[in-house]
Each structure stands twice: as C-alpha cells, then as structure tokens.
Design an enzyme around this catalytic site. Structure first.
Site, PDB file in Angstrom:
ATOM      1  CB  SER A 108      45.709  59.692  63.168  1.00 15.49           C
ATOM      2  OG  SER A 108      46.391  58.563  62.705  1.00 15.49           O
ATOM      3  CE  LYS A 151      42.449  57.581  67.304  1.00 11.83           C
ATOM      4  NZ  LYS A 151      43.594  58.228  66.621  1.00 11.83           N
ATOM      5  CB  SER A 183      44.853  55.794  63.647  1.00  9.98           C
ATOM      6  OG  SER A 183      44.988  56.898  64.518  1.00  9.98           O
TER       7      SER A 183
HETATM    8  N1  GLN Z   1      49.660  56.604  59.653  1.00 12.84           N
HETATM    9  C1  GLN Z   1      50.611  56.987  60.648  1.00 12.84           C
HETATM   10  C2  GLN Z   1      51.065  55.782  61.411  1.00 12.84           C
HETATM   11  O1  GLN Z   1      50.589  54.739  61.151  1.00 12.84           O
HETATM   12  C3  GLN Z   1      50.042  58.030  61.574  1.00 12.84           C
HETATM   13  C4  GLN Z   1      49.070  57.499  62.547  1.00 12.84           C
HETATM   14  C5  GLN Z   1      48.637  58.526  63.536  1.00 12.84           C
HETATM   15  O2  GLN Z   1      48.698  59.727  63.280  1.00 12.84           O
HETATM   16  N2  GLN Z   1      48.212  58.067  64.690  1.00 12.84           N
HETATM   17  O3  GLN Z   1      51.892  55.838  62.252  1.00 12.84           O
END
Ligand code: GLN
Length: 483
Positions: A174, A75, A150
């Site tokens: 995410s 990532k 994400s």
């Molecule tokens: N969807 C959540 C956010 O936007 C979690 C994102 C994540 O786990 N990085 O904060």
C-alpha cells in the site's frame, strides 16, 4: 513553491524567501482547487496555520530541523489527538483519537505542519482506493483511473502537489503500489523500523508505515523523522537509525542486482518489461552487475497473504463492537443486536469479506489446513529472499502488473483485485524493506521500479534509488493541470 524538494523548501524557509505560513496557505489553496481528486478526508486548515506560525518563530530562533515548517499530509490511519481519525471507514467516521500515534508525535516534535488526513481504502484493505467510505480517490494523471491503494490519497496528494510529502502504510503493497501508479517515490521500511503505535492495525505482523515523496532524497529526510525504536510498540526494533541522507551519493560500482525470473516471466506485461529493462540498463551504466536469480516460492505469496492478512484483521477488527468507540447502531434491543447491527452498518463490503475469510481460516478444523499452512509458506518465502540476498545486494522488479487501471474496472472481481498485489506482497511476508521509484510511462501513465533490500538496509536502497534519480527525470514529471 509547491514543486520544490524538501531540501529546497527548508533552505527557502531558513533564508526567509517565504514563510511557513505562506507555504501552508499555498498548499491549502491547492487542496481546495483540486477537491475533485478526493485525496483528503479531513483538512485541518486552522491547525495548519497555527503550526505554521509556530514553525516560523522556531525558524527565526534558529531552532529548525530539516522538516520544520514544511506541510505534510498524514494517511488517515494514524491516530491524531482530537482530530478525526477515520481509517477510511464509516465505523470510525465519528472517531476523534484520544492520543497521537508515535509517528505523528515525531512529526509534531520536528515542527512539521500537518495539512490534514488523507483518504485511503477502508482499514487499508484494497489495491485501488475504491473501498473508502469517503469514495474513490482519483489518479491525478488521469481522473478515470485509480491511484492504487490503500494509500491512494497519499499517492494522489503528493503527485498533485497537495502536500510537500505524505505518509503511507504498507501491509501488502500500500505504499509502493500507489507510489508506482501516481509516479512518486514510496518506501516501505523493514518491519519494526517505524513505530506502529497509534497506527490502526490491519494485519499487525505485516503493517509498516513509511514516506511517500517526490524523490529518494526527500524520502531519506522523512524516514529520518519516522524511524526509530519505540517502547510503546513491542515489535519495534531497538537498533540505531543511520543518517539516511549521508550515503545517498555513494557510487554503485560493483553493486549486485538480482532479477528473479519469476518477476520477469512471460506473464509480465510486455510494455512493463521493456520499461523495467531500460531502467535496469541505467543501473548497468552506473556500474552495477546484473544476476538472474530464482525464487520458486514467490508464486505462493498471494494465497498465503490472503489467509494471513484476513486472519489477523479478523482479530484486530473485533475491537470495533459499538461499545467503546466508533459507530453504534440506533436503539439496540440487546447486546447481540448491538454488535451485529453496529458492525453490519459500520463496515463496508471488502472489510466484511476479509473478516469472514479470516474467521473461517482461524476456526477449529480449518486452522491447520489454512492458517498454519500459510505460515509455513511464509517461512519458505522468507527463505527464498534470504538465499537470494546472500548472492546479490538487492533485488529489482516491477511494482504492479500494469499501469493504473480504470475506476470500477476490478471492483466486481476481488480475486482480480488481489492479483494486482502480486509483486509487492512477498516483501511484507518476509518483513523486508523495498522502494518504488518512477521508471517511465506507459500510455501517459506512470509505472514504478521496485528495489528490495536486506533487513534494515533502507540507507542502501535510498542510495540506489537516488543514483537513478540523478540520471533520470521521471520523478520530476508533473501530471497535466497540477504544475
Ligand atoms: N492490497 C493489499 C490488501 O488489500 C495490501 C493493502 C495494504 O498494503 N494495506 O490487503
């Protein structure tokens, strides 16, 4: 080769059925063929081939570890020495990290071959991988659908076999959410299990890196490399790392599974409820006992998270000021102009929204009303888990409210987007480990089953996931066109 498990790949390499260079070339070819998925931000082709060559020598010299010579994709939130590390943002489009994240170092030491850096929501803020400066990632099961966010690049790359496995990070879902929507296995470890050093911070008290793989068996191998104490991360926990593969075959007789009524309320999509019930039935066949439980504070997780995470992000992202690294506006007239224009141009809309929400929640006069209140709720949620996990060994539930939704469908409604995190966020607030495993399909789109365990019980969670994967083949399905 690209459909083999990590064990099979390692065996094939040791047996000289194929070389790491051949394996790497195959994945590089697939990455080129499927560029339209937009899973990668950077492909490090030359470096990958060099690493593969080195891995082949290491294998010949009998110095191979289980991941030596196997291609991984990272990532783009993990700092990689002298390689672009963008975090999905224009702000870091020109940034080459001056050091490696601990996780990257660990993969390097074990002889893994890095194929490149994966697309993601900007600064890991999002649930659909649509906020990336590099454009939306497409779901290999249906290119009109989101892969989840994400870590959407990671989900898509593994599902489409554009890497043997990938890493992700999980602040509020995410890893698990893209794993669920792309039909792969994703494990969010206990907070403190995997080093955050060199992992660009979103919300430091919630962020945690973990493996995204085809199976629990693969995840056990990858976590083995990622986990462990790191003196460079003050929140890393100094306890020994068990052998995650050793206990995968433990029988599940007598395992107590809790099903929170808040997870299985009438609000849960009927198809989703049906699929999850079928998965839980399989666990009963494996000898598990099911217990209905209640966790009354779960419903407060989204509001609490969307105060705490933006608050932490507003502090963390203050370092991107156009001075030391990252995007700098052209011809600033003074310091204020430099800050405002650099940040204004470098950050996308969602990141700005989070910074504004967070700054507001932390401001004098609102701090007690929002931030302190949210922290109190966080404690209540942790206590709910503590009480539940005193009664049962693990908790099961959905990962997402629905299968993958359409690209563009929720972008104009942030609250609707935030609601897609309803089943994952509480786990981060409590700092617990949880996995998403493929549990079937709804309208040809994969869905996930979530298994949540107590602190540092990753070995048990992987065991429970693996036993299900021995009797089902959801995790072996390949999206059409990617076989
Ligand atoms: N969807 C959540 C956010 O936007 C979690 C994102 C994540 O786990 N990085 O904060």
């Amino acid at each position: 080769m690209h459909n083999k498990s990590l064990k099979e790949l390692s065996h094939g390499l040791k047996n000289r059925d194929f070389s790491s260079v051949e394996l790497t070339q195959e994945f590089l070819k697939r990455i080129k063929q499927h560029q339209d998925l937009n899973a990668y931000i950077t492909v490090t082709e030359d470096l990958a081939l060099q690493d593969a060559l080195a891995a082949d020598i290491r294998i010949t010299n009998n110095q191979a570890n289980p991941l030596t010579g196997i291609p991984v994709a990272q990532k783009d939130i993990f700092c990689t020495l002298n390689i672009k590390t963008s975090c999905g943002s224009k702000m870091l489009d020109n940034f080459k990290a001056p050091y490696n994240a601990t996780v990257i170092e660990k993969f390097n030491l074990t002889g893994a071959v890095m194929l490149g850096k994966l697309n993601m929501d900007e600064f890991a803020m999002g649930s659909s991988n649509e906020t990336s400066f590099y454009g939306a990632v497409k779901n290999p099961w249906n290119p009109n659908k989101v892969p989840g966010g994400s870590s959407g690049g990671s989900g898509a790359a593994v599902a489409a076999r554009l890497a043997a496995y990938a890493t992700g990070t999980d602040t509020g879902g995410s890893i698990r959410q893209p794993a669920a929507l792309c039909g792969i296995t994703g494990l969010k470890p206990t907070y403190g299990r995997v080093s955050r050093y060199g992992m660009i911070a979103y919300a430091s008290s919630l962020d945690q890196g973990g493996p995204m793989t085809h199976s629990a068996e693969d995840a056990a191998i990858v976590l083995q490399t990622m986990a462990g104490f790191d003196p460079k991360d003050s929140t890393s926990v100094d306890i020994s790392v068990p052998d995650y593969s050793a206990t995968l075959n433990k029988p599940l007789t007598g395992l107590k599974i809790g099903l929170p009524k808040e997870f299985f309320s009438d609000e849960l999509n009927a198809d989703m409820a049906k699929k999850l019930t079928e998965a839980i039935d399989e666990y009963q066949k494996l000898g598990a006992e099911i217990k209905d439980i209640s966790m009354p504070n779960l419903k407060l997780a989204i509001p609490a998270y969307y105060v705490i995470a933006p608050a932490e992000c507003s502090a963390n992202l203050s370092r991107f000021d156009g001075v030391r690294f990252g995007h700098r506006c052209a011809n600033p007239v003074d310091l204020t102009d430099l800050y405002t224009r650099s940040r204004g141009e470098g950050f996308g809309k969602e990141v700005k929204r989070r910074i504004l929400m967070g700054t507001y929640a932390l401001s004098t006069g609102y701090y007690d009303a929002y931030y302190v209140k949210a922290q109190k709720i966080r404690r209540l949620i942790s206590d709910d888990f503590k009480n539940a996990l005193a009664e049962v060994d693990v908790i099961m539930g959905p990962v997402t409210p629905t299968p993958a939704f359409g690209i563009g469908e929720k972008m104009s409604d942030p609250v609707e987007m935030y609601l897609s995190d309803i089943y994952t966020i509480a786990i981060n607030l409590a700092g617990l480990p949880a996995i998403s495993i493929p549990a079937g399909f709804i309208n040809d789109l994969p869905i996930g089953l979530q298994i949540i365990g107590n602190y540092f019980t990753e070995a048990q969670i992987l065991n429970i996931a693996h036993q299900y994967q021995l009797i089902t083949d959801w995790h072996k399905q390949t999206p059409k066109g990617f076989a």
